[in-house]
Design a protein around this motif. Sequence first.
Motif, PDB file in Angstrom:
ATOM      1  N   LEU A 180      -2.141 -24.771  -7.236  1.00 27.62           N
ATOM      2  CA  LEU A 180      -2.107 -24.931  -5.782  1.00 27.62           C
ATOM      3  C   LEU A 180      -0.771 -24.472  -5.205  1.00 27.62           C
ATOM      4  O   LEU A 180      -0.731 -23.856  -4.130  1.00 27.62           O
ATOM      5  CB  LEU A 180      -2.370 -26.386  -5.409  1.00 27.62           C
ATOM      6  N   LEU A 181       0.326 -24.768  -5.897  1.00 27.08           N
ATOM      7  CA  LEU A 181       1.644 -24.355  -5.406  1.00 27.08           C
ATOM      8  C   LEU A 181       1.792 -22.839  -5.387  1.00 27.08           C
ATOM      9  O   LEU A 181       2.550 -22.295  -4.579  1.00 27.08           O
ATOM     10  CB  LEU A 181       2.741 -24.973  -6.273  1.00 27.08           C
ATOM     11  N   VAL A 182       1.092 -22.156  -6.265  1.00 27.28           N
ATOM     12  CA  VAL A 182       1.158 -20.693  -6.286  1.00 27.28           C
ATOM     13  C   VAL A 182       0.232 -20.086  -5.241  1.00 27.28           C
ATOM     14  O   VAL A 182       0.610 -19.178  -4.492  1.00 27.28           O
ATOM     15  CB  VAL A 182       0.809 -20.156  -7.691  1.00 27.28           C
ATOM     16  N   SER A 183      -1.001 -20.574  -5.184  1.00 28.41           N
ATOM     17  CA  SER A 183      -2.022 -19.906  -4.369  1.00 28.41           C
ATOM     18  C   SER A 183      -1.965 -20.266  -2.889  1.00 28.41           C
ATOM     19  O   SER A 183      -2.169 -19.390  -2.030  1.00 28.41           O
ATOM     20  CB  SER A 183      -3.421 -20.234  -4.916  1.00 28.41           C
ATOM     21  N   LEU A 184      -1.683 -21.517  -2.554  1.00 27.63           N
ATOM     22  CA  LEU A 184      -1.724 -21.919  -1.146  1.00 27.63           C
ATOM     23  C   LEU A 184      -0.739 -21.147  -0.274  1.00 27.63           C
ATOM     24  O   LEU A 184      -1.142 -20.594   0.767  1.00 27.63           O
ATOM     25  CB  LEU A 184      -1.485 -23.430  -1.016  1.00 27.63           C
ATOM     26  N   PRO A 185       0.550 -21.066  -0.632  1.00 28.56           N
ATOM     27  CA  PRO A 185       1.469 -20.329   0.250  1.00 28.56           C
ATOM     28  C   PRO A 185       1.132 -18.843   0.362  1.00 28.56           C
ATOM     29  O   PRO A 185       1.178 -18.280   1.460  1.00 28.56           O
ATOM     30  CB  PRO A 185       2.840 -20.533  -0.416  1.00 28.56           C
ATOM     31  N   LEU A 186       0.784 -18.215  -0.758  1.00 29.88           N
ATOM     32  CA  LEU A 186       0.522 -16.775  -0.733  1.00 29.88           C
ATOM     33  C   LEU A 186      -0.692 -16.435   0.128  1.00 29.88           C
ATOM     34  O   LEU A 186      -0.641 -15.522   0.971  1.00 29.88           O
ATOM     35  CB  LEU A 186       0.317 -16.267  -2.163  1.00 29.88           C
ATOM     36  N   LEU A 187      -1.775 -17.155  -0.073  1.00 32.31           N
ATOM     37  CA  LEU A 187      -2.998 -16.842   0.656  1.00 32.31           C
ATOM     38  C   LEU A 187      -2.897 -17.223   2.135  1.00 32.31           C
ATOM     39  O   LEU A 187      -3.427 -16.517   3.002  1.00 32.31           O
ATOM     40  CB  LEU A 187      -4.189 -17.542   0.003  1.00 32.31           C
ATOM     41  N   THR A 188      -2.217 -18.334   2.424  1.00 32.05           N
ATOM     42  CA  THR A 188      -2.047 -18.717   3.830  1.00 32.05           C
ATOM     43  C   THR A 188      -1.156 -17.724   4.558  1.00 32.05           C
ATOM     44  O   THR A 188      -1.441 -17.339   5.707  1.00 32.05           O
ATOM     45  CB  THR A 188      -1.450 -20.128   3.922  1.00 32.05           C
ATOM     46  N   LEU A 189      -0.084 -17.287   3.920  1.00 27.41           N
ATOM     47  CA  LEU A 189       0.789 -16.288   4.530  1.00 27.41           C
ATOM     48  C   LEU A 189       0.039 -14.980   4.757  1.00 27.41           C
ATOM     49  O   LEU A 189       0.200 -14.339   5.815  1.00 27.41           O
ATOM     50  CB  LEU A 189       2.010 -16.050   3.632  1.00 27.41           C
ATOM     51  N   ALA A 190      -0.784 -14.592   3.799  1.00 21.97           N
ATOM     52  CA  ALA A 190      -1.575 -13.369   3.977  1.00 21.97           C
ATOM     53  C   ALA A 190      -2.516 -13.504   5.168  1.00 21.97           C
ATOM     54  O   ALA A 190      -2.682 -12.561   5.957  1.00 21.97           O
ATOM     55  CB  ALA A 190      -2.362 -13.070   2.704  1.00 21.97           C
ATOM     56  N   GLY A 191      -3.138 -14.677   5.327  1.00 22.51           N
ATOM     57  CA  GLY A 191      -4.017 -14.885   6.474  1.00 22.51           C
ATOM     58  C   GLY A 191      -3.284 -14.815   7.795  1.00 22.51           C
ATOM     59  O   GLY A 191      -3.804 -14.291   8.786  1.00 22.51           O
TER      60      GLY A 191
END
Length: 296
Positions: A180-191
């Motif tokens: 979650l710490l890896v995927s949440l920031p990256l995907l939210t920033l991309a959105g």
Amino acid sequence: MTHARWHATDTLAARYADGTLPESEAWSLEKHLEHCTSCATRVSHAVRAGTAGAVLGEVREAVLREALLQEALLQELGSRSGVPGAGRFPRLARALWAAGPAVRGAWSLAVLVVALGAVALGYGAGVAGVRPLLLALAPVVPVLGVALSYGPHADPVHEIAAASPSGGLRLLLTRTVAVLLVSLPLLTLAGLLLPGSGAPGAAAWLLPGLALTLASLALAGYVGSRAGAAVTCGGWLCAVLAPALTSPSDGAPLARLAEQLSAVLDGPLAQGTWAASAVLCAAALAARRAVYDRLP
């Protein structure tokens, strides 16, 4: 027969140690050893006294030597660096090992590629409506990450780690938090970086992603981590993609997908439902925590 009415004899322990005990009796003895310290000690002595004892001793010594060597090297690097708090490097190394492929493997790179690929489609290729597609896929990314971060396929010493005091549900949750710490920031920033505005918002997938991750963990207690992830991901994708692709209404598939996502992600009712689902899945996970010591 209950555990309190019988104990392993020396003969039974010796047969278990040399592998001549029938499989059904061995399973019964192993189950008994979970609750009987005296019998576990007797079986341990029998194993060490048998032919396997020497081999196990050599393996144990080799593992301890390697662990002590790595500990000494990390402490030396920390003392030479002169950086405040460098002495905590060994703890950091152990934490990174426990986190699994989410931080020390190729999975984090794959998430980064997905995020950058979505931005590239939105700006470089000029594809309209990329954000709904990213939001449709984002909730299942943590689910897949957890499935790929736990199990014999992800860790060559999984059996040893799972049998340790920090194994089982604790290790699984450690890997989940790392994912979650890896995927949440990256995907939210991309959105947030993708062109377009309106519903659904770039962060609307966070609660659904958490709920689906916890649901896959709860299912893992019944069918295993990979099967639980497959059921959860398949259910979500069918729920959001199938209506958008099969709808007879006019409009592009991505536009119909945006409408479908708005129905399941936007608004207090939808987000409240996802939050309640996450709480229920977490409660189910806690209620069956003992199962995860032998997670298939």
